[in-house]
Write a protein that holds these residues in place. Structure first.
Motif, PDB file in Angstrom:
ATOM      1  N   PHE A   3      36.886  35.518  34.914  1.00 22.92           N
ATOM      2  CA  PHE A   3      38.017  35.825  35.793  1.00 22.92           C
ATOM      3  C   PHE A   3      39.218  34.939  35.466  1.00 22.92           C
ATOM      4  CE2 PHE A   3      34.708  37.308  39.022  1.00 22.92           C
ATOM      5  CZ  PHE A   3      34.905  38.628  38.683  1.00 22.92           C
ATOM      6  N   PHE A   4      38.969  33.655  35.258  1.00 23.99           N
ATOM      7  CA  PHE A   4      40.090  32.784  34.914  1.00 23.99           C
ATOM      8  C   PHE A   4      40.708  33.182  33.578  1.00 23.99           C
ATOM      9  CE2 PHE A   4      41.846  29.079  32.770  1.00 23.99           C
ATOM     10  CZ  PHE A   4      42.830  28.720  33.677  1.00 23.99           C
ATOM     11  N   ASP A   5      39.874  33.581  32.617  1.00 26.74           N
ATOM     12  CA  ASP A   5      40.405  34.018  31.330  1.00 26.74           C
ATOM     13  C   ASP A   5      41.295  35.244  31.508  1.00 26.74           C
ATOM     14  OD1 ASP A   5      40.289  33.398  28.448  1.00 26.74           O
ATOM     15  OD2 ASP A   5      39.506  35.445  28.312  1.00 26.74           O
ATOM     16  N   MET A   6      40.923  36.150  32.415  1.00 29.85           N
ATOM     17  CA  MET A   6      41.768  37.317  32.711  1.00 29.85           C
ATOM     18  C   MET A   6      43.092  36.884  33.324  1.00 29.85           C
ATOM     19  SD  MET A   6      39.076  40.121  34.239  1.00 29.85           S
ATOM     20  CE  MET A   6      38.025  41.101  33.180  1.00 29.85           C
ATOM     21  N   MET A   7      43.015  35.948  34.291  1.00 28.03           N
ATOM     22  CA  MET A   7      44.244  35.442  34.912  1.00 28.03           C
ATOM     23  C   MET A   7      45.162  34.819  33.867  1.00 28.03           C
ATOM     24  SD  MET A   7      42.461  33.572  38.189  1.00 28.03           S
ATOM     25  CE  MET A   7      43.891  32.578  38.501  1.00 28.03           C
ATOM     26  N   LEU A   8      44.597  33.988  33.015  1.00 32.10           N
ATOM     27  CA  LEU A   8      45.383  33.290  32.013  1.00 32.10           C
ATOM     28  C   LEU A   8      45.997  34.265  31.016  1.00 32.10           C
ATOM     29  CD1 LEU A   8      46.241  30.537  30.889  1.00 32.10           C
ATOM     30  CD2 LEU A   8      44.126  30.530  29.534  1.00 32.10           C
ATOM     31  N   CYS A   9      45.216  35.264  30.630  1.00 29.61           N
ATOM     32  CA  CYS A   9      45.711  36.251  29.663  1.00 29.61           C
ATOM     33  C   CYS A   9      46.916  37.009  30.218  1.00 29.61           C
ATOM     34  CB  CYS A   9      44.579  37.209  29.304  1.00 29.61           C
ATOM     35  SG  CYS A   9      45.029  38.481  28.124  1.00 29.61           S
ATOM     36  N   GLU A  10      46.814  37.473  31.478  1.00 31.69           N
ATOM     37  CA  GLU A  10      47.934  38.217  32.067  1.00 31.69           C
ATOM     38  C   GLU A  10      49.112  37.295  32.347  1.00 31.69           C
ATOM     39  OE1 GLU A  10      48.977  41.169  35.851  1.00 31.69           O
ATOM     40  OE2 GLU A  10      46.937  40.382  35.609  1.00 31.69           O
ATOM     41  N   TYR A  11      48.844  36.065  32.773  1.00 37.60           N
ATOM     42  CA  TYR A  11      49.930  35.133  33.090  1.00 37.60           C
ATOM     43  C   TYR A  11      50.735  34.776  31.841  1.00 37.60           C
ATOM     44  CZ  TYR A  11      52.345  31.143  35.161  1.00 37.60           C
ATOM     45  OH  TYR A  11      53.311  30.274  35.616  1.00 37.60           O
ATOM     46  N   GLN A  12      50.054  34.603  30.742  1.00 38.03           N
ATOM     47  CA  GLN A  12      50.761  34.257  29.506  1.00 38.03           C
ATOM     48  C   GLN A  12      51.660  35.385  29.026  1.00 38.03           C
ATOM     49  OE1 GLN A  12      47.504  33.222  26.927  1.00 38.03           O
ATOM     50  NE2 GLN A  12      47.494  31.054  27.562  1.00 38.03           N
ATOM     51  N   LEU A  13      51.328  36.590  29.387  1.00 38.70           N
ATOM     52  CA  LEU A  13      52.112  37.735  28.947  1.00 38.70           C
ATOM     53  C   LEU A  13      53.224  38.096  29.930  1.00 38.70           C
ATOM     54  CD1 LEU A  13      52.217  39.811  26.602  1.00 38.70           C
ATOM     55  CD2 LEU A  13      50.871  41.339  28.068  1.00 38.70           C
ATOM     56  N   THR A  14      52.951  37.985  31.258  1.00 43.19           N
ATOM     57  CA  THR A  14      53.908  38.461  32.274  1.00 43.19           C
ATOM     58  C   THR A  14      54.339  37.375  33.247  1.00 43.19           C
ATOM     59  OG1 THR A  14      52.141  39.120  33.789  1.00 43.19           O
ATOM     60  CG2 THR A  14      52.858  40.752  32.169  1.00 43.19           C
ATOM     61  N   GLU A  15      53.797  36.145  33.125  1.00 37.64           N
ATOM     62  CA  GLU A  15      54.069  35.029  34.031  1.00 37.64           C
ATOM     63  C   GLU A  15      53.603  35.305  35.459  1.00 37.64           C
ATOM     64  OE1 GLU A  15      58.088  33.768  33.822  1.00 37.64           O
ATOM     65  OE2 GLU A  15      57.914  33.027  31.755  1.00 37.64           O
ATOM     66  N   SER A  16      52.650  36.176  35.584  1.00 39.01           N
ATOM     67  CA  SER A  16      51.976  36.426  36.864  1.00 39.01           C
ATOM     68  C   SER A  16      50.664  37.134  36.566  1.00 39.01           C
ATOM     69  CB  SER A  16      52.834  37.283  37.803  1.00 39.01           C
ATOM     70  OG  SER A  16      52.847  38.627  37.370  1.00 39.01           O
ATOM     71  N   PHE A  17      49.805  37.175  37.543  1.00 33.19           N
ATOM     72  CA  PHE A  17      48.550  37.923  37.374  1.00 33.19           C
ATOM     73  C   PHE A  17      48.363  38.861  38.569  1.00 33.19           C
ATOM     74  CE2 PHE A  17      47.831  33.534  38.731  1.00 33.19           C
ATOM     75  CZ  PHE A  17      47.264  33.703  39.991  1.00 33.19           C
ATOM     76  N   SER A  18      49.428  39.557  38.918  1.00 33.58           N
ATOM     77  CA  SER A  18      49.412  40.427  40.103  1.00 33.58           C
ATOM     78  C   SER A  18      48.474  41.616  39.923  1.00 33.58           C
ATOM     79  CB  SER A  18      50.824  40.915  40.408  1.00 33.58           C
ATOM     80  OG  SER A  18      51.372  41.587  39.294  1.00 33.58           O
ATOM     81  N   ARG A  19      48.436  42.196  38.719  1.00 34.50           N
ATOM     82  CA  ARG A  19      47.544  43.345  38.510  1.00 34.50           C
ATOM     83  C   ARG A  19      46.081  42.926  38.665  1.00 34.50           C
ATOM     84  NH1 ARG A  19      48.495  46.423  33.124  1.00 34.50           N
ATOM     85  NH2 ARG A  19      48.396  44.304  32.277  1.00 34.50           N
ATOM     86  N   PHE A  20      45.745  41.794  38.092  1.00 35.09           N
ATOM     87  CA  PHE A  20      44.379  41.279  38.248  1.00 35.09           C
ATOM     88  C   PHE A  20      44.076  40.987  39.718  1.00 35.09           C
ATOM     89  CE2 PHE A  20      41.965  37.303  38.796  1.00 35.09           C
ATOM     90  CZ  PHE A  20      40.726  37.719  38.363  1.00 35.09           C
ATOM     91  N   GLU A  21      45.010  40.384  40.430  1.00 33.82           N
ATOM     92  CA  GLU A  21      44.789  40.031  41.832  1.00 33.82           C
ATOM     93  C   GLU A  21      44.602  41.271  42.693  1.00 33.82           C
ATOM     94  OE1 GLU A  21      47.789  38.462  45.162  1.00 33.82           O
ATOM     95  OE2 GLU A  21      47.335  36.915  43.663  1.00 33.82           O
ATOM     96  N   ASP A  22      45.461  42.265  42.510  1.00 30.27           N
ATOM     97  CA  ASP A  22      45.338  43.496  43.301  1.00 30.27           C
ATOM     98  C   ASP A  22      43.992  44.163  43.078  1.00 30.27           C
ATOM     99  OD1 ASP A  22      47.865  43.071  44.262  1.00 30.27           O
ATOM    100  OD2 ASP A  22      48.849  44.465  42.886  1.00 30.27           O
ATOM    101  N   GLU A  23      43.562  44.197  41.823  1.00 33.33           N
ATOM    102  CA  GLU A  23      42.319  44.898  41.508  1.00 33.33           C
ATOM    103  C   GLU A  23      41.106  44.161  42.062  1.00 33.33           C
ATOM    104  OE1 GLU A  23      40.174  48.134  39.731  1.00 33.33           O
ATOM    105  OE2 GLU A  23      42.259  47.778  40.345  1.00 33.33           O
ATOM    106  N   ILE A  24      41.078  42.846  41.956  1.00 33.87           N
ATOM    107  CA  ILE A  24      39.902  42.119  42.428  1.00 33.87           C
ATOM    108  C   ILE A  24      39.820  42.164  43.957  1.00 33.87           C
ATOM    109  CG2 ILE A  24      40.925  39.801  42.641  1.00 33.87           C
ATOM    110  CD1 ILE A  24      38.346  38.728  41.356  1.00 33.87           C
ATOM    111  N   LEU A  25      40.952  42.175  44.648  1.00 37.66           N
ATOM    112  CA  LEU A  25      40.913  42.290  46.109  1.00 37.66           C
ATOM    113  C   LEU A  25      40.395  43.661  46.524  1.00 37.66           C
ATOM    114  CD1 LEU A  25      44.272  40.554  47.128  1.00 37.66           C
ATOM    115  CD2 LEU A  25      41.963  39.638  47.328  1.00 37.66           C
ATOM    116  N   ARG A  26      40.836  44.686  45.808  1.00 31.19           N
ATOM    117  CA  ARG A  26      40.409  46.045  46.151  1.00 31.19           C
ATOM    118  C   ARG A  26      38.926  46.243  45.871  1.00 31.19           C
ATOM    119  NH1 ARG A  26      40.247  51.003  43.595  1.00 31.19           N
ATOM    120  NH2 ARG A  26      40.938  50.084  41.633  1.00 31.19           N
ATOM    121  N   LYS A  27      38.459  45.763  44.714  1.00 31.39           N
ATOM    122  CA  LYS A  27      37.056  45.940  44.351  1.00 31.39           C
ATOM    123  C   LYS A  27      36.131  45.058  45.186  1.00 31.39           C
ATOM    124  CE  LYS A  27      37.443  48.929  40.989  1.00 31.39           C
ATOM    125  NZ  LYS A  27      36.820  50.279  41.072  1.00 31.39           N
ATOM    126  N   LEU A  28      36.602  43.870  45.522  1.00 35.88           N
ATOM    127  CA  LEU A  28      35.773  42.956  46.301  1.00 35.88           C
ATOM    128  C   LEU A  28      35.412  43.555  47.652  1.00 35.88           C
ATOM    129  CD1 LEU A  28      34.568  40.087  46.096  1.00 35.88           C
ATOM    130  CD2 LEU A  28      36.595  39.257  47.293  1.00 35.88           C
TER     131      LEU A  28
END
Length: 929
Positions: A261-286
């Motif tokens: 999960f952290f690797d996903m956050m870091l990957c998206e943050y390095q590209l877009t300076e946020s990890f909003s897509r990852f956050e939205d998806e994990i909240l919905r799936k959780l």
């Protein structure tokens, strides 16, 4: 040779292991025979013949095996039977293949596209076979053999993926995606969840096959890290499968996979300076995963510790990562609470957890999830016939919509038709359902507000006059119900849950509950304790100490509280029917009080009121009641001490209000039984019953008390004024009682009249005379009482006041006959006390029975005493025979809401021992007019 032996084993009912081992040997022969037949051409015919024979025998054996192993008869359709045959053959063949066989087979494909098609079809086939459970769940060995061979094959194909389909020029997104979904499906299948098996079976599986979940989990993690810069292409689509894998209750697996999960956050943050897509998806799936039964407290703690540790090693993600972890752990906590009570028979706590979740989603602005839980809460309320709370819940969704033709963006919930395409259509449908729920919950005031908003739309926006007519008719019926339908006020209860044994959302918290109609506290407590059979009920109403709140047990405290009505500015100094004001005394309330009496100072055995202090605890809830729940948590608590004098003032005010309420009830409905009124009046006027207010006089009106407490002089005058204003209320109550009393109770009524006359003489001589004046509503002509005013400063005091003469009325214009009839119907609808019907007023005094001469003298004496004529006072003006109303000049407003004249105290004339009810009623009619 092997085929007959296998058949014999099956017929004897031997265990699966022996049958499968022999079947594997047969297939090994098949495999060697196939290689032998292909390698030596001189034995080609013989090899082909052997192959055909062995295949036929295997087909028969498999069919027999699937139906009769261990003497179990399993009914399978043809499709499942064939699938079982193929899977058994595939597992047996795969078990004979080693790494070299796989390598030779992969290299045999003539082109890369053909190899990719083979891998794609194999991944889909394996996932399909895993998901459909080819064998029954209790065929443990057969399932484990299949899984072992599938795992070897998946790992072999994973190496092929890394070697041939990972580089930039050869990367195949769909092929990798199919691999990850297959691997997660394999890891999460039911047959590998060892915690669901008995300890003996679990030990047997671990000894023979090991925990395959850890093996495939490690492979998934390694494959993810091998992706490199291709990872971003799997975000957010792979968030759900990875989350499902990490929720498997295996400690080592969780520790090795949660860092993904952290690797996903870091990957998206390095590209877009946020990890909003990852956050939205994990909240919905959780949300869906935890509700489905996955996740626990251990997972929440691991998730928090592992991700926080990863974030601290990357300064740019420290703060946003910390906020994200707090968000997810907060949601996990609420979801776990919700799941813990979701299947309870008592849905009370399910509602609380649902509200916690929808409030959470509202705070983080996840509207779709917020609406989803709104409708879950609404369905719970309706199933328990909590229609008022269901209406307030739907109202939250309606408030999100606009009166516009914009399309609905949120997903449709509930039973609403898909034809409701626009926000206006959906909001209108919601409002109509809300009105129905408010009507069923007898909250007609709230339904009227919704009707007005709909009427405005029909009249000014869509110009639908037919719908306008319908909604106005519904609104009119609600106004009629407010005045005519009985609505008992609900009781409120304070409930405290103390001890560490309660779940976090209840632990050491106090809630205010709104009871149902006619619900007794005993029934409420029984329902309250049913989910906690081991809980102990506290007998004391005082807050418990640390020994209770910190203990591991469960302690429940329950007691009745009183709603504290907020002052209504629009009702102040207004003539309001009691049916209207009573609603606001028990609804839209956020403040509640509990009074605990205690003794202070030297005890007086003859007068307990002198030392009766009150400890008043005031509770303020998070939201007003009623609302989207029948209870809300207490957010603040204050405690004040009420002195004995202040307690006496409050008691007198409540007593006067009770008398006024009973008078109103009997004026509204003459058919009411007289017993409650009899008990109330007799308890006040008969000293032998309750002692009256003589105890107050002894305790507070002595000169010694005033010397010791000079600051109480104002409150003493207030108490005297309240005692004085009680007299005209009692007079009206006794008049109604005399009119309705039966002959059997006539002696009781006469005794009560005697006591009242003595009480009246004493009060008027010591505290002055109070006369009731009827304030009329100018629009309807209906006499009503004034609404209760909370302003203490308006309490009047006994003193000399001049009574002004009423103005001379102008001759009334002649009205038509139809208007007279309308006015008469309006007069007949009068329901407030002191409002007599027109036909009663037309009856002249001369038509009453002729009293005796002694009674005539008594009437004159009573009139003089009542008017309080004395030297230095102007006489009252004579009554105009045209029916002119008295002027309100020189009048005083009482704390009970009555307008009247205040006169000085004077010595009363001697009173007779008995008074005729006829003369008394005649006097009251004359003096009131």
């Amino acid at each position: 040779m092997a085929v007959p032996i296998l058949q014999e084993l099956i017929e004897k009912g031997e265990e699966e292991d022996a049958c499968i081992e022999l079947l594997s040997n047969i297939l090994e022969v098949l495999y060697k025979a196939q290689k032998h037949g292909a390698g030596e051409e001189r034995h080609k015919d013989r090899g082909d013949t052997e192959l055909v024979k062995v295949k036929k025998h295997i087909q028969l054996i498999l069919e027999r095996l699937l139906h009769t192993v261990n003497r179990r008869v399993i009914i399978l359709d043809r499709e499942n039977t064939l699938r079982s045959h193929y899977v058994a053959c595939m597992a047996a063949i795969l078990s004979q293949m080693d790494k070299d066989h796989y390598s030779s087979y992969i290299k045999a494909f003539p082109s890369r596209p053909e190899l990719m098609d083979f891998l794609m079809e194999t991944f889909i086939l394996f996932k399909d076979l895993i998901g459909k459970m080819v064998y029954p769940s209790d065929w443990m060995v057969m399932n484990m053999v299949q899984n072992r061979e599938f795992l070897r094959a998946i790992n072999q194909f994973a190496a092929t993926l890394t070697e041939m389909f990972l580089s930039n020029s050869s990367f195949e997104l769909q092929l990798w995606n199919n691999y990850f979904h297959l691997a997660v499906a394999f890891l999460t299948q039911d047959s590998l969840q060892l915690e669901n098996f008995s300890q003996a079976k679990r030990n047997s599986i671990l000894a023979k096959y090991g925990d395959m979940r850890a093996t495939i989990g490690t492979a998934i993690r390694d494959m993810w890290y091998n992706l490199g810069h291709h990872k971003i292409e799997f975000i957010p689509s792979m968030v759900g499968p990875i989350l499902e894998m990490t929720l498997v209750p295996e400690l080592e697996l969780r520790k090795s996979t949660i860092p993904i999960f952290f690797d996903m956050m870091l990957c998206e943050y390095q590209l877009t300076e946020s990890f909003s897509r990852f956050e939205d998806e994990i909240l919905r799936k959780l949300d869906s995963e935890v509700e489905g039964g996955r996740g626990d407290e251990q997972y929440k703690q691991l998730f928090e510790s592992i991700l926080l540790s990863c974030c601290q090693r990357h300064p740019e993600l420290a703060k946003p990562g910390e906020n994200f972890v707090a968000l997810v752990t907060g949601l996990l906590e609420r979801l776990l609470d919700y799941r813990a009570v979701m299947n309870d028979e008592n849905k009370t706590y399910s509602m609380s957890c649902t509200v916690n979740l929808l409030n959470f989603y509202k705070e983080i602005d996840r509207q779709a999830m917020y609406i989803r839980y709104l409708y879950k809460l609404k369905d719970l309320h309706v199933s328990y016939e909590n229609y008022t709370e269901g209406a307030y819940t739907l109202l939250l969704h309606a408030r999100l919509l606009k009166w516009s033709d914009e399309a609905n963006t949120a997903p449709m919930q509930g039973l609403h038709s898909p034809s409701l395409h626009t926000q206006r259509q959906l909001k209108e449908a919601l409002y109509n359902q809300i009105i129905d729920y408010f009507d069923q919950g007898k909250m007609w005031e709230e339904a009227i507000h919704i009707c007005k908003e709909l009427a405005e739309q029909y009249e000014s926006e869509v110009f639908d006059y037919e719908m306008l007519s319908d909604i106005l008719q519904r609104e009119a019926k609600f106004y009629e119900k407010i005045l005519k339908v009985l609505r008992p006020s609900p009781d409120y209860f304070a409930v405290g849950y103390y001890g560490q044994g309660f779940p976090p959302f209840l632990r050491n918290k106090v809630f205010i509950y709104r009871g149902k109609e006619y619900e007794r506290r005993e029934d409420f407590e029984m329902q309250l304790l049913s989910p906690f059979p081991n809980a102990e009920q506290l007998k004391s109403t005082s807050p418990p100490g640390q020994d209770i709140t910190g203990s591991l047990g469960q302690y429940i405290q329950c007691f009745t509280v009183q709603p504290v009505e907020e002052a209504k500015v629009r009702f102040k100094d207004r003539s309001i029917p009691e049916q209207i004001t009573n609603f606001y005394k028990a609804n839209h309330v956020q403040k509640f009080s509990y009074s605990r009496p205690f003794k202070k100072g030297p005890k007086d055995p003859d007068n307990e009121f002198a030392t009766m202090w009150i400890e008043r605890t005031t509770f303020i809830t998070a939201y007003p009641l009623p609302g989207i729940l029948r209870w809300f948590a207490v957010t603040s608590t204050t405690t004040t001490i009420i002195s004995p004098l202040e307690n006496a003032i409050e008691t007198m005010m409540k007593t006067n209000e009770k008398i006024m309420s009973e008078i109103n009830r009997h004026q509204n409905d003459p058919s009411l039984p007289i017993n409650p009124l009899s008990m109330l009046l007799n308890g006040i006027v008969d000293p032998a019953v309750m002692g009256g207010f003589a105890k107050y006089e002894t305790a507070f009106f002595q000169e010694s008390y005033l010397q010791e407490h000079p600051e109480d002089e104002g409150n003493i005058e207030k108490l005297k004024d309240l005692i004085a204003w009680q007299t005209p209320l009692l007079a009206e109550g006794i008049r109604i009682h005399g009119r309705k009393v039966t002959e059997d109770l006539r002696p009781f009524h006469e005794r009560m009249e005697q006591c009242f006359m003595q009480l009246r003489a004493k009060v008027e001589s010591q505290y002055g005379v109070r006369e009731m004046v009827c304030f009329e509503d100018r629009r309807s002509g209906r006499p009503r009482s004034m609404a209760w005013g909370p302003d203490w400063d308006r309490l009047s005091h006994a003193g000399d006041r001049q009574v002004l003469a009423p103005p001379t009325p102008k001759p009334a214009p002649r009205t038509s006959e139809s208007e007279d009839r309308r006015n008469e119907r309006k007069e007949n609808r009068s329901s407030t006390f002191f409002g007599y019907r027109r036909q009663d007023l037309r009856q002249s005094i001369s038509e009453l029975p002729e009293p005796k001469e002694e009674k005539r003298r008594l009437s004159r004496n009573m009139t003089e005493s009542s008017l309080g004529s004395s030297e230095g006072k102007q006489p009252l003006p004579s009554r105009d025979t045209t029916g002119a109303q008295p002027s309100t000049a020189g009048l005083s407003l009482s704390p009970t809401g009555f307008g009247g004249r205040v006169k000085s105290a004077s010595k009363a004339p001697p009173l007779p021992r008995k008074i005729s009810p006829t003369v008394y009623e005649t006097f009251l009619e004359q003096s009131d007019a």
